[in-house]
Design an enzyme around this catalytic site. Structure first.
Site, short mmCIF file in Angstrom:
data_model
loop_
_atom_site.label_atom_id
_atom_site.label_comp_id
_atom_site.label_asym_id
_atom_site.label_seq_id
_atom_site.Cartn_x
_atom_site.Cartn_y
_atom_site.Cartn_z
N GLU A 184 0.83 -1.20 0.00
CA GLU A 184 0.00 0.00 0.00
C GLU A 184 0.87 1.25 0.00
OE1 GLU A 184 -3.36 -0.07 2.40
OE2 GLU A 184 -3.72 -2.18 1.95
N CYS A 230 3.42 8.41 0.99
CA CYS A 230 3.80 7.51 2.08
C CYS A 230 4.12 6.14 1.46
CB CYS A 230 2.65 7.42 3.08
SG CYS A 230 3.01 6.35 4.47
N CYS A 234 4.48 -6.54 8.55
CA CYS A 234 5.54 -6.05 9.45
C CYS A 234 5.67 -7.01 10.63
CB CYS A 234 5.18 -4.66 9.96
SG CYS A 234 6.49 -3.92 10.95
N CYS A 251 3.63 -3.50 16.76
CA CYS A 251 3.11 -2.38 17.55
C CYS A 251 1.62 -2.63 17.77
CB CYS A 251 3.33 -1.06 16.82
SG CYS A 251 5.06 -0.76 16.46
N CYS A 296 -1.29 -0.88 15.68
CA CYS A 296 -1.12 -0.79 14.22
C CYS A 296 -1.79 -1.95 13.49
CB CYS A 296 0.37 -0.77 13.91
SG CYS A 296 0.74 -0.87 12.16
N CYS A 343 -2.35 6.99 9.37
CA CYS A 343 -1.22 6.34 10.04
C CYS A 343 -1.64 5.10 10.81
CB CYS A 343 -0.55 7.30 10.99
SG CYS A 343 0.35 8.53 10.10
S1 SF4 Z 1 3.73 0.95 13.35
FE1 SF4 Z 1 3.07 -0.90 12.25
S2 SF4 Z 1 4.24 -0.89 10.34
FE2 SF4 Z 1 5.25 0.57 11.75
S3 SF4 Z 1 6.83 -0.65 12.81
FE3 SF4 Z 1 4.99 -0.75 14.10
S4 SF4 Z 1 3.93 -2.62 13.42
FE4 SF4 Z 1 5.41 -2.10 11.83
#
Ligand code: SF4
Length: 390
Positions: free
Chosen positions: A112, A147, A154, A158, A161, A381
């Site tokens: 994306e 972006c 990932c 986090c 996210c 975000c």
């Molecule tokens: S915010 Fe999301 S994409 Fe960014 S490092 Fe953390 S888990 Fe990975």
């Protein structure tokens, strides 16, 4: 010099998820050497680079600076431009566009990429402001931000996210990272050098866990496409070995650095970003101190406000102390958390964001609000996730 009947394979770094023979991602030097090794004049490499990165040609057949015989040879041997393609577009009421971009591999994975006309305010105060340049009269934006993703999914996990929910599927190649940018520049008819476009490497993935390809893409975008590294920002969750490597990059190629802080102390940060248990705040800040900043450049601390978790007045006071303690020229970007399905946090209460901003400003910390862009299309975000169900 060899005169193979077959063109020799290019460096494997640009081959991912299968065996497509993509030219996109190679720089002038690599293309020139490859051409020479295949018995063609070396300067053919410059012609190819010009076609791929400046003229944004997407078919070998369209590269008319090459002889017809060479184009036919490339085609016969299975070579294609192989620039990532935008396969789906979601348009927000605020003008933001979110793209699903098909990579170069045969694995069919998409990433994306987001186009934000007028940006989201996140670039303010980091030393990159300047004249906007002459935009075409027909354009409705006079600056924009792209972006960019660096991985499919990932691994960092986090807790706030949506991308983290995918886990890591694979790294993107140099061509797949740079290709997102060139595909969007093309779609938006951007005239590089005349129009003000910022890049933020804040899409899917942790760029410093795909360091080689991320920096390879940056070099390509600077040297071949003509974008300025001073208009690029990379955000890391705090991968210390990556920051240390980054500190060694020459200033003429190095983007600006943002640290995804998101909490006022180690205790809270370890909860919302488990990576903090491996590299706590002080270790991250120590590594950041090794980066030699350009004049007027600042380090950005990105701070996502999670309702009741990181948005209280006492958190603001703690963040102000933390930022001052670093001794770094720094600013804080505040982002109100964007809701996503299956994530247990809540948005900050009305007034909390502004209260937080005021508290930091009162402590003398430069602070900016990032406007949520494209929330309605999951482009904001922390919301990027390959949403095939759509
Ligand atoms: S915010 Fe999301 S994409 Fe960014 S490092 Fe953390 S888990 Fe990975």
């Amino acid at each position: 010099m060899t005169t193979n009947s077959q063109l020799v394979p290019l460096d494997a770094k640009n081959r991912v998820g299968g065996s497509l023979r993509s030219l996109f991602g190679m720089n002038t030097a690599e293309l020139s050497e490859w051409m020479a090794a295949a018995g063609e004049p070396k300067w053919r490499g410059s012609q190819l680079a010009e076609a791929l990165y400046r003229q944004r040609i997407v078919e070998v057949e369209g590269i008319t600076t090459l002889s017809k015989a060479l184009r036919q040879r490339l085609d016969r041997e299975g070579w294609q431009v192989g620039r990532p393609r935008i396969v789906q577009v979601f348009t927000s009421v605020d003008g933001t566009e979110r793209y699903l971009v098909h990579g170069q591999g045969l694995d069919g994975l998409t990433v994306e990429t987001v186009w934000m006309p007028e940006g989201d305010g996140g670039e303010a105060g980091d030393g990159s402001e300047g004249p906007a340049g002459a935009a075409e009269a027909s354009k409705v934006w006079d600056r924009a931000t792209i972006c960019v993703s660096s991985q499919v999914g990932c691994a960092v996990n986090c807790q706030f996210c949506l991308t983290a929910k995918l886990g890591l599927q694979r790294n993107l190649s140099v061509g797949e990272i740079a290709g997102q940018v060139v595909a969007v520049l093309d779609r938006q008819s951007v005239e590089v050098g005349k129009e003000r476009v910022n890049l933020v490497f804040m899409g899917m993935g942790e760029p410093f866990l795909n360091y080689e390809n991320f920096m390879g893409a940056v070099r390509l975008l600077v040297e071949e496409v003509g974008l300025s590294p001073q208009r690029m920002t990379v955000s890391t969750s705090g991968i210390v070995p990556g920051i240390e490597r980054f500190a060694e990059e020459p200033p003429e190629i190095r983007p600006k650095l943002a640290i995804s802080l998101n909490a006022p102390n180690d205790e809270v940060r370890s909860e919302v970003m488990p990576i903090n248990r491996k590299w706590p705040i002080e270790a991250v800040v120590d590594a950041v101190r090794g980066v030699r900043l350009r004049s007027r450049e600042r380090i950005t601390f990105e701070y996502v406000l999670l309702g009741g978790v990181t948005d209280r007045p006492e958190h603001a006071a703690e963040v102000a102390r933390l930022v001052r303690r670093t001794g770094l020229p720094a600013k804080v970007n505040l982002i109100a958390w964007n809701p996503g399905p299956g994530i247990a946090y809540t948005m900050p209460e009305s007034g909390a964001v502004e209260g937080f901003r005021r508290a930091l400003a009162a402590e003398g910390v430069p602070v900016y609000l990032r406007r949520p862009r494209g929330r309605d299309i999951y482009a904001a975000c922390g919301q990027l996730k390959r949403t095939v169900e759509e």
